[in-house]
Write an enzyme that holds these catalytic residues in place. Sequence first.
Site, PDB file in Angstrom:
ATOM      1  CD  GLU A 211      -3.053  -1.026   0.365  1.00 48.18           C
ATOM      2  OE1 GLU A 211      -3.332   0.106  -0.062  1.00 48.18           O
ATOM      3  OE2 GLU A 211      -3.696  -2.043   0.057  1.00 48.18           O
ATOM      4  CB  CYS A 245      -1.535   7.495   1.400  1.00 46.98           C
ATOM      5  SG  CYS A 245      -2.992   6.665   2.053  1.00 46.98           S
TER       6      CYS A 245
HETATM    7  P1  NAD Z   1       8.422   4.570   4.704  1.00 46.84           P
HETATM    8  O1  NAD Z   1       8.395   3.726   3.488  1.00 46.84           O
HETATM    9  O2  NAD Z   1       9.599   5.438   4.945  1.00 46.84           O
HETATM   10  O3  NAD Z   1       8.299   3.642   6.021  1.00 46.84           O
HETATM   11  C1  NAD Z   1       7.308   2.657   6.154  1.00 46.84           C
HETATM   12  C2  NAD Z   1       7.814   1.561   7.060  1.00 46.84           C
HETATM   13  O4  NAD Z   1       8.965   0.971   6.487  1.00 46.84           O
HETATM   14  C3  NAD Z   1       8.210   2.027   8.450  1.00 46.84           C
HETATM   15  O5  NAD Z   1       7.713   1.098   9.394  1.00 46.84           O
HETATM   16  C4  NAD Z   1       9.725   2.025   8.424  1.00 46.84           C
HETATM   17  O6  NAD Z   1      10.294   1.703   9.661  1.00 46.84           O
HETATM   18  C5  NAD Z   1      10.044   0.957   7.402  1.00 46.84           C
HETATM   19  N1  NAD Z   1      11.302   1.242   6.674  1.00 46.84           N
HETATM   20  C6  NAD Z   1      11.844   2.458   6.400  1.00 46.84           C
HETATM   21  N2  NAD Z   1      12.982   2.317   5.692  1.00 46.84           N
HETATM   22  C7  NAD Z   1      13.149   0.983   5.504  1.00 46.84           C
HETATM   23  C8  NAD Z   1      14.149   0.204   4.850  1.00 46.84           C
HETATM   24  N3  NAD Z   1      15.190   0.763   4.253  1.00 46.84           N
HETATM   25  N4  NAD Z   1      14.022  -1.143   4.863  1.00 46.84           N
HETATM   26  C9  NAD Z   1      12.961  -1.734   5.454  1.00 46.84           C
HETATM   27  N5  NAD Z   1      11.993  -1.039   6.098  1.00 46.84           N
HETATM   28  C10 NAD Z   1      12.071   0.297   6.131  1.00 46.84           C
HETATM   29  O7  NAD Z   1       7.070   5.390   4.669  1.00 46.84           O
HETATM   30  P2  NAD Z   1       6.583   6.512   5.680  1.00 46.84           P
HETATM   31  O8  NAD Z   1       7.444   7.711   5.506  1.00 46.84           O
HETATM   32  O9  NAD Z   1       6.417   5.945   7.038  1.00 46.84           O
HETATM   33  O10 NAD Z   1       5.122   6.799   5.113  1.00 46.84           O
HETATM   34  C11 NAD Z   1       4.883   7.664   4.056  1.00 46.84           C
HETATM   35  C12 NAD Z   1       4.590   6.930   2.777  1.00 46.84           C
HETATM   36  O11 NAD Z   1       3.585   5.970   2.992  1.00 46.84           O
HETATM   37  C13 NAD Z   1       4.041   7.843   1.711  1.00 46.84           C
HETATM   38  O12 NAD Z   1       4.627   7.516   0.482  1.00 46.84           O
HETATM   39  C14 NAD Z   1       2.561   7.531   1.699  1.00 46.84           C
HETATM   40  O13 NAD Z   1       1.909   7.806   0.497  1.00 46.84           O
HETATM   41  C15 NAD Z   1       2.569   6.094   2.006  1.00 46.84           C
HETATM   42  N6  NAD Z   1       1.289   5.687   2.571  1.00 46.84           N
HETATM   43  C16 NAD Z   1       0.475   4.877   1.857  1.00 46.84           C
HETATM   44  C17 NAD Z   1      -0.764   4.531   2.373  1.00 46.84           C
HETATM   45  C18 NAD Z   1      -1.713   3.627   1.655  1.00 46.84           C
HETATM   46  O14 NAD Z   1      -2.648   3.190   2.287  1.00 46.84           O
HETATM   47  N7  NAD Z   1      -1.532   3.340   0.380  1.00 46.84           N
HETATM   48  C19 NAD Z   1      -1.153   5.002   3.624  1.00 46.84           C
HETATM   49  C20 NAD Z   1      -0.277   5.830   4.308  1.00 46.84           C
HETATM   50  C21 NAD Z   1       0.937   6.156   3.785  1.00 46.84           C
END
Ligand code: NAD
Length: 460
Positions: A211, A245
Amino acid sequence: MSAAVSEIVARQRSFFAGASTRALSGRIAALKALRRLLVSEEAAFLDALKQDLGKPPAESWLGEIGFVLGEIDRALKSLPSWTRPERARTPLLLLPARSRVVPEPKGVVLIVGPWNYPLQLLLAPLVGALAAGNCAVLKPSELAAATSRALSSAVGRHFDPRLVAVVEGGAETVSALLEESFDHVFFTGSARVGRIVMASAAKTLAPVTLEMGGKNPAIVDRDVDLAVASRRIAWAKFFNAGQTCVAPDYLLVPPARKPGLIEGLREAIGEFYGEDPRLSPDYARIVSDAHFSRLASLLREGRIVVGGATDRSARYIAPTVVEGVAADGRIMAEEIFGPILPVLECDSLEESIAFVNARPRPLALYYFSRDRGRQERVVRETSSGGVCLNDAIVHILNPDLPFGGGGASGMGSYHGKASFEAFTHRKSVMARSLRWDFRRRYPPYRTPLAVLKRLSRRLS
Ligand code: NAD
């Protein structure tokens, strides 16, 4: 770290093998436990969300706690029908036999969440995982640290860790988790990390739901009531200070309507948050200093026509509208994910559709027009995770609509029954009778090929 993680997963795996999670009564009990957790910890969660994001209680309720309660109630009500095996027809060739599809849990699943709706985006998938009879490990975002702590402590008190466990931490924790063999990985976050998660999951062949986000366009056509459209867009954009998002990322509007739309947005922002939104109890804050700096630098692109005030110490950015941004500028290349709304001009609907189609597939697309024909044209000629006509964001509140993206905005979907399905394997079962054994099916094959073809055509 990895020894502790392995231990948690191993214990869940043997608990799952004991089959108690599969029984309908076990699933109902788990969902009720989740319900109790949310209700009894409400004050702690509201407080944690306030600390992490300055979330107004109304937005924490609507976007987090209330939303998940709705999903739980839906699952509790529908579980008997969702879990019932579906009868399937059997072709004549295979008779006598009975066929059915039996929904079975995938097993032990991993749910990784982001920081913007740090409760909802872990617990709404968890509703699906528990309804489907799985055990789950939850990994909250380290950037919403207070909510992560509150959730970890609440889950520890309300669940047997062999059924639901929380593992706190950042990227390295996800890496350690992905060394384990999960039966499904449900990830919500950025496309950058989504790629990493999918590549890691491939090593153990774990199926994934991703997602992710993207730039969601909102197209405003010439025939709409701009006051209503502006209010709906402003609410959807500035809810949680734009850190949603499915928030509209940018607006496309015919040049003649642009001044009216900007005026409408200015009025809506004033009505919602008062003259100085900094003082409003209903306006959230930016999650971290790094995101504040990123957004502050985006403010330098284009001309600010509404808002624009910032306060680094409070991580405050006013609800802001900008115009005159370059279609190939940074603000139009990356997901804004904050309270900055660029307004771009498009002369015609064709041009707007072409603009959207020239970019990666968005998670949501919004179109405002009274014209049914033009609405259908937008639905037909564009591709996105979902579409909402004449409003924004609210389509994700309908549990009968699966929620998910496509391409760079994600793969797979959930909400309502789709959540149950995301964590379910549809197992095909055919029960044949031993009574009649058609000997000609066995070698040596004596039926001439032409007869075989005719027979199988007729009987299948
Ligand atoms: P992110 O991808 O930075 O982090 C998400 C998760 O991944 C966190 O739990 C984090 O600890 C982990 N993570 C971060 N770096 C990682 C790595 N290198 N390896 C493995 N895991 C890692 O996202 P964010 O900044 O927390 O959230 C924002 C993003 O999420 C935006 O792009 C937004 O659009 C998206 N989002 C999507 C939805 C949806 O329902 N489609 C909902 C909310 C947010």
